[in-house]
Motif scaffolding. Structure first.
Motif, PDB file in Angstrom:
ATOM      1  N   ALA A   1       0.655  -1.199  -0.118  1.00 45.43           N
ATOM      2  CA  ALA A   1      -0.200  -0.002   0.003  1.00 45.43           C
ATOM      3  C   ALA A   1       0.812   1.352  -0.032  1.00 45.43           C
ATOM      4  CB  ALA A   1      -0.775   0.243   1.198  1.00 45.43           C
ATOM      5  N   TRP A   2       1.892   1.170   0.800  1.00 46.21           N
ATOM      6  CA  TRP A   2       2.843   2.515   0.715  1.00 46.21           C
ATOM      7  C   TRP A   2       3.437   2.583  -0.606  1.00 46.21           C
ATOM      8  CZ3 TRP A   2       2.881   6.760   3.180  1.00 46.21           C
ATOM      9  CH2 TRP A   2       4.171   7.347   2.974  1.00 46.21           C
ATOM     10  N   TRP A   3       3.860   1.423  -1.081  1.00 45.95           N
ATOM     11  CA  TRP A   3       4.419   1.633  -2.577  1.00 45.95           C
ATOM     12  C   TRP A   3       3.514   2.141  -3.461  1.00 45.95           C
ATOM     13  CZ3 TRP A   3       2.393  -0.494  -7.087  1.00 45.95           C
ATOM     14  CH2 TRP A   3       3.071  -0.555  -8.034  1.00 45.95           C
ATOM     15  N   ALA A   4       2.069   1.899  -3.598  1.00 43.19           N
ATOM     16  CA  ALA A   4       1.119   2.582  -4.084  1.00 43.19           C
ATOM     17  C   ALA A   4       1.253   3.926  -3.870  1.00 43.19           C
ATOM     18  CB  ALA A   4      -0.364   1.921  -4.153  1.00 43.19           C
ATOM     19  N   CYS A   5       1.297   4.349  -2.949  1.00 41.37           N
ATOM     20  CA  CYS A   5       1.105   5.989  -2.302  1.00 41.37           C
ATOM     21  C   CYS A   5       2.459   6.576  -2.793  1.00 41.37           C
ATOM     22  CB  CYS A   5       1.094   5.982  -0.882  1.00 41.37           C
ATOM     23  SG  CYS A   5      -0.346   5.212  -0.201  1.00 41.37           S
ATOM     24  N   THR A   6       3.463   6.047  -2.676  1.00 38.15           N
ATOM     25  CA  THR A   6       4.992   6.560  -3.258  1.00 38.15           C
ATOM     26  C   THR A   6       4.968   6.702  -4.567  1.00 38.15           C
ATOM     27  OG1 THR A   6       5.987   5.608  -1.030  1.00 38.15           O
ATOM     28  CG2 THR A   6       7.296   6.620  -2.607  1.00 38.15           C
ATOM     29  N   TYR A   7       4.244   5.844  -5.239  1.00 36.57           N
ATOM     30  CA  TYR A   7       4.357   5.730  -6.804  1.00 36.57           C
ATOM     31  C   TYR A   7       3.985   7.206  -7.374  1.00 36.57           C
ATOM     32  CZ  TYR A   7       3.538   4.762 -11.829  1.00 36.57           C
ATOM     33  OH  TYR A   7       3.841   4.759 -13.220  1.00 36.57           O
ATOM     34  N   ASN A   8       2.948   7.725  -6.356  1.00 33.92           N
ATOM     35  CA  ASN A   8       2.537   9.148  -6.937  1.00 33.92           C
ATOM     36  C   ASN A   8       3.740  10.151  -7.007  1.00 33.92           C
ATOM     37  OD1 ASN A   8       0.351  11.218  -7.185  1.00 33.92           O
ATOM     38  ND2 ASN A   8       1.033  11.890  -5.206  1.00 33.92           N
ATOM     39  N   GLN A   9       4.830   9.913  -6.325  1.00 35.56           N
ATOM     40  CA  GLN A   9       5.795  11.109  -6.362  1.00 35.56           C
ATOM     41  C   GLN A   9       6.551  10.909  -7.951  1.00 35.56           C
ATOM     42  OE1 GLN A   9       6.856  12.679  -3.586  1.00 35.56           O
ATOM     43  NE2 GLN A   9       4.964  11.999  -2.508  1.00 35.56           N
ATOM     44  N   ILE A  10       6.627   9.825  -8.498  1.00 36.70           N
ATOM     45  CA  ILE A  10       7.249   9.551  -9.992  1.00 36.70           C
ATOM     46  C   ILE A  10       6.303   9.352 -11.018  1.00 36.70           C
ATOM     47  CG2 ILE A  10       9.512   9.305  -8.799  1.00 36.70           C
ATOM     48  CD1 ILE A  10       7.615   6.459 -10.416  1.00 36.70           C
ATOM     49  N   ALA A  11       5.059   9.363 -10.810  1.00 36.12           N
ATOM     50  CA  ALA A  11       4.169   9.233 -11.757  1.00 36.12           C
ATOM     51  C   ALA A  11       3.954  10.325 -12.715  1.00 36.12           C
ATOM     52  CB  ALA A  11       2.774   8.915 -11.198  1.00 36.12           C
ATOM     53  N   TYR A  12       4.056  10.256 -13.976  1.00 35.91           N
ATOM     54  CA  TYR A  12       4.076  11.438 -15.034  1.00 35.91           C
ATOM     55  C   TYR A  12       2.625  11.400 -15.706  1.00 35.91           C
ATOM     56  CZ  TYR A  12       8.798  11.418 -13.847  1.00 35.91           C
ATOM     57  OH  TYR A  12      10.041  11.488 -13.079  1.00 35.91           O
ATOM     58  N   SER A  13       1.717  10.679 -15.532  1.00 38.56           N
ATOM     59  CA  SER A  13       0.460  10.704 -15.922  1.00 38.56           C
ATOM     60  C   SER A  13      -0.489   9.993 -15.129  1.00 38.56           C
ATOM     61  CB  SER A  13       0.283   9.728 -17.648  1.00 38.56           C
ATOM     62  OG  SER A  13       0.466   8.489 -17.294  1.00 38.56           O
ATOM     63  N   THR A  14      -1.953  10.222 -15.479  1.00 34.86           N
ATOM     64  CA  THR A  14      -3.052   9.956 -14.565  1.00 34.86           C
ATOM     65  C   THR A  14      -3.388   8.398 -14.804  1.00 34.86           C
ATOM     66  OG1 THR A  14      -4.646  10.713 -16.064  1.00 34.86           O
ATOM     67  CG2 THR A  14      -4.031  12.181 -14.309  1.00 34.86           C
TER      68      THR A  14
ATOM     69  N   ASN B   1      -5.192   7.665  -4.975  1.00 36.55           N
ATOM     70  CA  ASN B   1      -3.878   7.804  -4.078  1.00 36.55           C
ATOM     71  C   ASN B   1      -4.195   7.837  -2.517  1.00 36.55           C
ATOM     72  OD1 ASN B   1      -1.495  10.045  -2.724  1.00 36.55           O
ATOM     73  ND2 ASN B   1      -0.585   8.333  -4.055  1.00 36.55           N
ATOM     74  N   THR B   2      -5.200   8.587  -2.577  1.00 36.86           N
ATOM     75  CA  THR B   2      -5.588   8.892  -1.037  1.00 36.86           C
ATOM     76  C   THR B   2      -6.439   7.610  -0.503  1.00 36.86           C
ATOM     77  OG1 THR B   2      -6.076  11.206  -1.222  1.00 36.86           O
ATOM     78  CG2 THR B   2      -7.196  10.134   0.603  1.00 36.86           C
ATOM     79  N   SER B   3      -7.105   6.890  -1.313  1.00 35.16           N
ATOM     80  CA  SER B   3      -7.502   5.392  -1.038  1.00 35.16           C
ATOM     81  C   SER B   3      -6.408   4.665  -0.443  1.00 35.16           C
ATOM     82  CB  SER B   3      -8.301   4.996  -2.016  1.00 35.16           C
ATOM     83  OG  SER B   3      -9.405   5.729  -2.179  1.00 35.16           O
TER      84      SER B   3
ATOM     85  N   ASP C   1       7.548  24.401   2.652  1.00 32.65           N
ATOM     86  CA  ASP C   1       8.294  23.366   2.294  1.00 32.65           C
ATOM     87  C   ASP C   1       7.660  22.383   1.312  1.00 32.65           C
ATOM     88  OD1 ASP C   1      10.441  21.889   1.818  1.00 32.65           O
ATOM     89  OD2 ASP C   1      10.877  20.892   3.553  1.00 32.65           O
ATOM     90  N   ASN C   2       8.337  21.937   0.262  1.00 33.55           N
ATOM     91  CA  ASN C   2       7.663  20.983  -0.591  1.00 33.55           C
ATOM     92  C   ASN C   2       8.537  19.665  -0.765  1.00 33.55           C
ATOM     93  OD1 ASN C   2       7.019  20.217  -3.916  1.00 33.55           O
ATOM     94  ND2 ASN C   2       5.304  21.013  -2.608  1.00 33.55           N
ATOM     95  N   ILE C   3       9.326  19.263   0.316  1.00 35.51           N
ATOM     96  CA  ILE C   3       9.991  18.006   0.127  1.00 35.51           C
ATOM     97  C   ILE C   3       9.381  17.130   1.187  1.00 35.51           C
ATOM     98  CG2 ILE C   3      12.328  16.852   0.494  1.00 35.51           C
ATOM     99  CD1 ILE C   3      12.169  18.516  -1.964  1.00 35.51           C
ATOM    100  N   TYR C   4       8.750  15.998   0.713  1.00 36.34           N
ATOM    101  CA  TYR C   4       8.097  14.923   1.425  1.00 36.34           C
ATOM    102  C   TYR C   4       8.967  13.930   2.067  1.00 36.34           C
ATOM    103  CZ  TYR C   4       3.559  16.729  -0.198  1.00 36.34           C
ATOM    104  OH  TYR C   4       2.426  17.256  -0.186  1.00 36.34           O
ATOM    105  N   LEU C   5       9.252  13.868   3.361  1.00 36.35           N
ATOM    106  CA  LEU C   5      10.033  13.133   4.107  1.00 36.35           C
ATOM    107  C   LEU C   5       9.573  11.679   4.444  1.00 36.35           C
ATOM    108  CD1 LEU C   5      11.307  15.737   6.669  1.00 36.35           C
ATOM    109  CD2 LEU C   5      12.250  15.228   4.333  1.00 36.35           C
ATOM    110  N   SER C   6       8.218  11.553   4.176  1.00 41.25           N
ATOM    111  CA  SER C   6       7.642  10.338   4.739  1.00 41.25           C
ATOM    112  C   SER C   6       7.981   9.146   3.735  1.00 41.25           C
ATOM    113  CB  SER C   6       6.207  10.310   4.779  1.00 41.25           C
ATOM    114  OG  SER C   6       5.578  11.287   5.722  1.00 41.25           O
TER     115      SER C   6
END
Length: 588
Positions: free
Chosen positions: A192-205, A218-220, A328-333
């Protein structure tokens, strides 16, 4: 730095594509990084940013670096396009976390004032805006870009690879051993965290058709991560809170349903609320586990609690940034949670190795116990073998006593009865006959004992000498003897079984000679359909029920014992004028 609004969204919610020139008016000063929802609430569309830069030396090279732009955009130098994202209308390209680097072409640069214009297409509910912009010497700009690229792209790929690998590994472990629920929940947490983190490098919807659908998905996944993390902590702590678990997943399901059904105008506030709620839930679960670990005293719990506190600090930072309190705009999680996952994986691996060591120690102890039990069993079997030999000898003696009783004893009793009736009429030849019969009985006993090693013999061969002798005995007592034989030439029995059967027959006829006062006795031996029947019937006076029950002498008891050893059935029926004894034996 100046910014100006261009076209808003049209009625269908599309951001216009043909907006390649900035507006002439409406410019205002802004400070980067900028999030335009604070200045223009609910504005969805295109915003232009303009940077003026003075180039004093015509030979001076220059580069441009942009930390990020949200959601998609295009970059111009002095009116000429430097680069643009694939889709500047819905569904927008998801370039919000991608730093940009341009080496400015010398042909487009001017001595003196130069203008860099940045077109940003976005939606206020998704935190549209522009990050830091750096213009200067190529080496310094490249260094700044490399730092941003590592933080925003390369580190995210590392986090994705680690989360996916850990998730798949523990998923396989759970599939191989379903009762280890902690592995399953940890695998779900990682994926589930992998699916959330993919939002950081996804370049399309893709695979969704709009930015709103992507953000809802992503929120789900973020809610799924928060729930599965709580379940992992409970199972790792060996706890089950049934009511809490039901409430947790019920709330998560309702929240996901609301995300997918909410109108676009409410999606932004709803996402902010749910993101803040799940962050608060994550922080509370982590703090509760830390308190539990400090009280519990286990080393692995305390180690995990330490890394959870680092992740809690990152979660607080990211939540403040998401709701707009921090600029700030750097996500640390992503980095902190992956470090936490590595810690979790190492702890679970350590527990697995510890369990293996316990199993190995148990196997060693079990091996020693088996060896000791084997030694004790060997001694017990030796003692049992000695007892069996002793019992076999005793049984052989008892069988020999019974054979002597039924064989020699029967012959002696018959001879004694004859002498008692007419001792003066007993010729010397009769004494010789009696002695020969005793010798024959003794020979039968000896042959039966020594021939046990040989295979089965036919009943016909064993019966012939018995038939001759028993017929003579019957005639000597004035009893007519009739024989009915059928199929015994095809009936094969072991020597011991043949002897037992002949002894039953001999004992039955001895009882007839001694007690029945019969004038006729009929013997039937019939072998057919895998069944052997032995029947002795006489027309004597019969005997009482108590004798039939085995209380009259040793003869009937001996017969029953022999029939039991044969595995046969014995039926006795007696009445004045008709007595029958039947033995039925199943044979191959």
């Amino acid at each position: 730095m100046e910014a100006a609004r261009a076209q808003p969204l049209d009625k269908q919610g599309d951001i216009p594509i043909e907006s390649d020139r900035p507006p002439a008016t409406g410019w205002s000063e802004v400070t980067l990084p900028d999030m335009w929802s604070a200045r223009w609430p609910d504005f969805d569309g295109v915003v232009w940013y303009r940077v003026h830069w003075v180039r004093r030396d015509a030979a001076e090279p220059a580069s441009l670096a942009i930390g990020y732009l949200n959601m998609a955009g295009a970059v111009y130098l002095n009116g000429s396009l430097l680069g643009r994202d694939t889709s500047l209308a819905e569904p927008l390209s998801r370039a919000w976390n991608l730093p940009r680097h341009f080496v400015l072409p010398a042909a487009l640069l001017r001595t003196g004032d130069n203008v860099i214009e940045i077109r940003v297409s976005g939606q206020a509910r998704h935190q549209a805006g522009l990050g830091p912009v750096t213009v200067g010497a190529p080496a310094a700009v490249a260094q700044a870009y490399d730092k941003e690229h590592w933080l925003r792209v390369q580190s995210q790929w590392f986090c994705l690879a680690v989360a996916f690998t850990i998730g798949c590994f523990f998923l396989a472990m759970w599939l191989m051993r379903r009762q280890a629920a902690v592995n399953g929940w940890f695998a779900l947490t990682s994926l589930a965290w992998w699916a959330c983190t993919y939002n950081q490098i996804a370049y399309s919807t893709w695979p969704f058709s709009s930015s709103d659908a992507w953000e809802a998905a992503n929120t789900s996944f973020l809610l799924l991560f928060s729930g599965s993390f709580a379940m992992f902590i409970l199972r790792f702590s060996m706890q089950r809170w049934r009511r809490y678990e039901i409430a947790l997943w019920s709330c998560a399901a309702l929240a996901c349903l609301a995300l997918w059904l909410a109108p676009a105008a409410y999606l932004g506030p709803l996402r902010s609320l749910l993101t803040a709620a799940q962050s608060l839930h994550y922080i509370i679960v982590s703090l509760a586990f830390t308190v539990f670990a400090l009280r519990n005293g286990r080393a692995d719990h305390r180690i995990l609690a330490f890394f959870l506190m680092l992740a809690v600090a990152a979660a607080i930072h990211d939540t403040l940034m998401f709701v707009g309190i921090s600029r700030d705009n750097i996500y640390l999680s992503p980095l902190s949670v992956v470090v936490e996952m590595i810690c979790m994986a190492l702890i679970l691996g350590w527990q697995f190795v510890a369990n293996l060591r316990r199993i190995e120690r148990f196997n060693g102890e079990l091996r020693q116990a088996v060896e000791q039990a084997r030694s004790e069993l060997t001694q017990t079997l030796q003692r049992q073998h000695e007892l069996e030999i002793s019992n076999a000898r005793l049984g052989a003696r008892l069988n020999l006593a019974q054979d002597l009783h039924d064989g020699l004893g029967g012959t002696l009793v018959s001879s004694i009865v004859t002498l008692e009736r007419a001792p003066q009429d007993m010729p010397p030849q009769r004494f010789l006959t009696v002695l020969k019969e005793l010798r024959d009985d003794l020979r039968i006993i000896i042959d039966s004992s020594t021939n046990q090693q040989y295979g089965a013999t036919t009943l016909d061969g064993q019966l012939s000498p018995f038939r001759h002798r028993l017929t003579r005995h019957a005639e000597a007592h004035g009893i007519e003897c009739g024989w009915q034989l059928a199929g015994i030439d095809t009936c094969t029995l072991p020597p011991a079984s043949c002897l037992e059967l002949m002894r039953v027959l001999q004992e039955a006829l001895t009882n007839v000679f001694r007690h029945s006062r019969a004038s006729r006795v009929d013997i039937e031996l019939r072998h057919e359909f895998g069944r052997l029947l032995l029947a002795v019937r006489d027309n004597g006076i019969g005997f009482r029920e108590e004798a039939q029950a085995g209380r009259h002498g040793a003869g009937l008891a001996s017969m029953r014992a022999r029939v039991n050893r044969l595995g046969a059935t014995l039926t006795i029926a007696s009445a004045p004028g008709a007595t029958s004894i039947e033995v039925i034996l199943r044979v191959q």
